[in-house]
Design a protein around this motif. Structure first.
Motif: not given
Length: 166
Positions: A41, A44, A50, A52, A55, A58
């Motif tokens: 996190k 990013l 958000c 996990s 994340c 991505s």
């Protein structure tokens, strides 16, 4: 510890000697997983609220449990190919072939013998027990790959799909 926001440095710190962590209870693995989630996190630049999982996905990072599996299975592969130290190679034995043809296809694959342990203890976490269990659970098309780079690529893809249900 200052990591200057570089993902490769964060991953190397999380991966350091993680094969020793194989078979640990989930409560212990979850502590490292929380560190990895927070690092993803931060990299990013998203809120701590958000997802996990999104994340990690991505960034194309494997969760801690799969990173440990990746490391152990890679060591098993290297041991079987003769690229690992002798002390690791000696811990792995091929399972005896069954006398009869089985529907499971067991006769075609390179299965490893899993030593018997009485209880779920420290012995179950050893390389000689946990490594063959993970190896035997791999699909045949991954086990038979000819070189380490192709093997690692396919293994990471397999574990990534397993972790994120892709």
């Amino acid at each position: 510890m200052y990591l200057d926001g570089r993902p490769d440095k964060i991953i190397s710190h999380l991966d350091y000697a993680n094969a020793v962590l194989m078979g640990l209870p989930a409560c212990d693995i979850n502590k490292l997983q929380r560190v990895q989630n927070r690092a993803a996190k931060v990299i990013l630049g998203v809120s701590k609220f958000c997802s996990s999982k999104e994340c990690l996905k991505s960034l194309h990072w494997l969760p801690i449990e799969q990173r440990i599996e990746y490391k152990v299975i890679s060591l098993v592969y290297k041991s079987l190919k003769g690229d690992a130290p002798y002390y690791l190679r000696d811990l792995l034995n091929e399972a005896p072939k069954p006398k009869y043809r089985l529907r499971s296809g067991y006769h075609d694959s390179k299965m490893l013998a899993v030593p018997f342990t009485r209880k779920s203890t420290f012995a179950d976490r050893s390389f000689s027990v946990h490594g063959p269990r993970l190896w035997n659970a791999l699909p045949e098309n991954i086990k038979c790959l000819p070189n380490i780079s192709l093997f690692k690529t396919k293994l990471k893809t397999y574990l990534f799909r397993k972790a994120f249900c892709c």
